[in-house]
Design a protein around this motif. Structure first.
Motif, mmCIF file in Angstrom:
data_model
loop_
_atom_site.group_PDB
_atom_site.id
_atom_site.type_symbol
_atom_site.label_atom_id
_atom_site.label_comp_id
_atom_site.label_asym_id
_atom_site.label_seq_id
_atom_site.Cartn_x
_atom_site.Cartn_y
_atom_site.Cartn_z
ATOM 1 N N LEU A 333 -44.020 -10.533 52.173
ATOM 2 C CA LEU A 333 -44.586 -11.398 51.616
ATOM 3 C C LEU A 333 -43.950 -12.021 50.130
ATOM 4 O O LEU A 333 -44.368 -12.927 49.731
ATOM 5 N N ARG A 334 -42.720 -11.517 49.983
ATOM 6 C CA ARG A 334 -41.930 -12.063 49.167
ATOM 7 C C ARG A 334 -41.328 -13.261 49.567
ATOM 8 O O ARG A 334 -40.849 -14.127 48.689
ATOM 9 N N GLU A 335 -41.304 -13.668 50.999
ATOM 10 C CA GLU A 335 -40.952 -14.923 51.237
ATOM 11 C C GLU A 335 -41.746 -16.109 50.920
ATOM 12 O O GLU A 335 -41.579 -17.272 51.191
ATOM 13 N N ILE A 336 -43.247 -15.539 50.510
ATOM 14 C CA ILE A 336 -43.997 -16.777 50.576
ATOM 15 C C ILE A 336 -44.208 -17.308 49.297
ATOM 16 O O ILE A 336 -44.491 -16.580 48.154
ATOM 17 N N PRO A 337 -43.673 -18.590 49.023
ATOM 18 C CA PRO A 337 -43.981 -19.132 47.575
ATOM 19 C C PRO A 337 -45.103 -19.151 46.955
ATOM 20 O O PRO A 337 -46.103 -19.362 47.745
ATOM 21 N N GLY A 338 -45.042 -19.009 45.568
ATOM 22 C CA GLY A 338 -46.406 -18.725 45.192
ATOM 23 C C GLY A 338 -47.315 -17.707 45.224
ATOM 24 O O GLY A 338 -48.529 -17.445 44.607
ATOM 25 N N LEU A 339 -46.877 -16.657 45.843
ATOM 26 C CA LEU A 339 -47.511 -15.603 46.252
ATOM 27 C C LEU A 339 -47.245 -14.318 45.193
ATOM 28 O O LEU A 339 -46.144 -14.156 44.783
ATOM 29 N N ARG A 340 -48.465 -13.947 44.600
ATOM 30 C CA ARG A 340 -48.344 -12.754 43.386
ATOM 31 C C ARG A 340 -48.697 -11.552 43.820
ATOM 32 O O ARG A 340 -50.010 -11.537 44.284
ATOM 33 N N VAL A 341 -48.145 -10.386 43.878
ATOM 34 C CA VAL A 341 -48.704 -9.270 44.342
ATOM 35 C C VAL A 341 -49.250 -8.673 43.077
ATOM 36 O O VAL A 341 -48.443 -8.606 42.029
ATOM 37 N N ILE A 342 -50.401 -8.193 43.176
ATOM 38 C CA ILE A 342 -51.290 -7.623 42.032
ATOM 39 C C ILE A 342 -51.070 -6.114 42.137
ATOM 40 O O ILE A 342 -51.758 -5.215 42.979
ATOM 41 N N GLY A 343 -49.950 -5.423 41.569
ATOM 42 C CA GLY A 343 -49.967 -3.886 41.797
ATOM 43 C C GLY A 343 -48.405 -3.663 41.865
ATOM 44 O O GLY A 343 -47.405 -4.671 41.731
ATOM 45 N N PRO A 344 -47.915 -2.558 42.226
ATOM 46 C CA PRO A 344 -46.734 -2.077 42.374
ATOM 47 C C PRO A 344 -45.882 -3.112 43.337
ATOM 48 O O PRO A 344 -46.503 -3.205 44.418
ATOM 49 N N THR A 345 -44.714 -3.490 43.210
ATOM 50 C CA THR A 345 -43.839 -4.199 44.272
ATOM 51 C C THR A 345 -42.930 -3.190 44.927
ATOM 52 O O THR A 345 -42.237 -3.713 45.562
ATOM 53 N N THR A 346 -42.759 -1.979 44.605
ATOM 54 C CA THR A 346 -41.929 -0.886 45.237
ATOM 55 C C THR A 346 -42.690 0.031 45.960
ATOM 56 O O THR A 346 -43.989 0.105 45.567
#
Length: 426
Positions: A333-346
């Motif tokens: 999902l980090r590859e997708i521009p403009g995408l923001r994960v809501i919550g821990p990213t690790t």
């Protein structure tokens, strides 16, 4: 259902597992294969669960309890065997601490109803002005509304843990928040939006310091991680069957026996009584004190079959598989521009639920295009956690949630779909 051994944990044989779920091979309209990434909402059911329920309905069904005939005995035995299976699965010290409800919401309401109830006499459940209830900002509505109602009913004060920007429970003010006025703290074991696994031991230590009680909503935890309620040391746990390969219409409340004994009944009716006169009644011992009327018999038996299935797979392997899927998804999902994960990213203290936003695109549009064009089933909306979304300043998120039958190929399908969504709105 398992394959090679790695690090002491047997890896899942996902291909074999998927064969137990006919719906996963379904072709959707237009020839699209189904990619089911919505198990955080409700899991799919293996044939073993479906056939166990069908066989009981076809050959053994009767009401449970006092029937003095073969079918009644068989049905009662199967229902109570399911209680034994669930107790063992979650590490309950006693089968009598397992109360069957229709869902986790009912289990949470059952405990909330015990507080401030004139029918109760135990000091731990007295509630009135000056007393406090503590929840958190990340809770599902099922762990918010019952406590709001309790506060309104008794004059108690409802307070809550805030959530940090990275989706963790903010414990910085726990010394003030959980204090001598606190009667109960009720929090999610794992968030249904953030995927965050909360630090139960840290919260419990403070709860015990002030003499309060601690309840967990473990609806998102029990299906995905090995459970040992006795080791957790908490007072109550609620969870539901339909998220852990079982049917809907069945949930579980676990509580410490002495607390369940002290609580007044939640519902009145048949089977929960010991004796009835016109002016008073005495009640059956737990758990039956809390199981008024005809219970969800076949649903409980189906939940028992789901427990059998998960035990055969090994919950340590389920947890490891989902951890690998989550790591893969977070990277992809980090590859997708403009995408923001809501919550821990690790991966630290988080489970296999990933919620996100796409810049400039409403989650409802994301979900519809993923389904219509790629057969990818995700959840969109506020996921019955509106206060959490308000805290992050967003109306809704798109949520992908993983389970033992999901694959990295399905995550790839999600990523391809999200790139396509962005092209549609470019």
């Amino acid at each position: 259902m398992t394959a090679q051994v790695s690090g002491g944990v047997t890896a899942l044989d996902v291909d074999r597992i998927r064969n137990d779920f006919p719906v996963l091979s379904r072709e959707l309209p237009g020839g699209r294969p189904l990619v089911y990434l919505d198990s955080g909402n409700s899991s799919q059911k293996p044939v073993q669960v479906v056939e166990t329920m069908r066989e009981h309905l076809s050959m053994h069904y009767s009401n449970v309890g006092r029937a003095m005939h073969v079918l009644g005995a068989e049905s009662t035995e199967a229902y109570e065997n399911a209680r034994d299976k669930v107790a063992a699965f979650v590490g309950a010290p006693s089968r009598d601490e397992i109360v069957f409800t229709k869902n986790a919401s009912e289990a949470l309401n059952l405990v909330a109803y015990a507080f401030g109830n004139p029918a109760g006499s135990d000091e731990r459940f007295r509630m009135g002005p000056g007393d406090e209830i503590v929840i958190s900002e990340m809770e599902h509505h099922s762990n918010i509304v019952p406590w709001q109602l309790l506060a309104q009913r008794t004059g108690a004060t409802l307070r809550w843990f805030p959530v940090t920007d990275d989706g963790r429970l903010d414990l910085s003010g726990i010394g003030d928040l959980v204090n001598e006025r606190t009667k109960i703290v009720s929090i999610a074991h794992q968030s249904n939006v953030l995927g965050t696994v909360n630090p139960v031991a840290d919260v419990l230590a403070r709860v015990r310091d002030v003499g309060a009680l601690l309840m967990l909503d473990a609806s998102q935890a029990v299906p995905h991680h090995p459970a040992d309620f006795a080791a957790l040391g908490v007072d109550f746990v609620a969870f539901t069957g339909h998220k852990m390969l079982g049917p809907s219409g069945i949930g579980v409340l676990w509580g410490r026996r002495e607390l369940l004994d002290a609580m007044p009944p939640f519902l009145g009716g048949g089977e929960m009584i010991e004796a009835v006169w016109m002016d008073r009644s005495t009640y059956a011992p737990v758990p039956h004190k809390f199981e008024a009327g005809t219970p969800p018999i076949v649903e409980a038996i189906g939940l028992g079959a789901a427990v059998d299935y998960l035990n055969a797979v090994d919950m340590r392997a389920v947890e490891a598989h989902e951890r690998a899927l989550t790591a893969y998804a977070l990277d992809a999902l980090r590859e997708i521009p403009g995408l923001r994960v809501i919550g821990p990213t690790t991966l630290e203290s988080r489970g296999g639920t990933v919620s996100f936003t796409l810049e400039g695109i409403h989650p409802h549009d994301v979900g519809q295009i993923l389904d219509d064009s790629f057969g990818v089933a995700v959840r969109v909306g506020h996921h019955c956690a509106r206060p959490l979304h308000l805290r992050f300043g967003i109306p809704a998120t798109t949520r992908a949630s993983f389970y033992l039958y999901n694959t990295t190929g399905e995550i790839d399908a999600l990523v391809r779909g999200l790139h396509y969504v962005q092209k549609v709105f470019a």
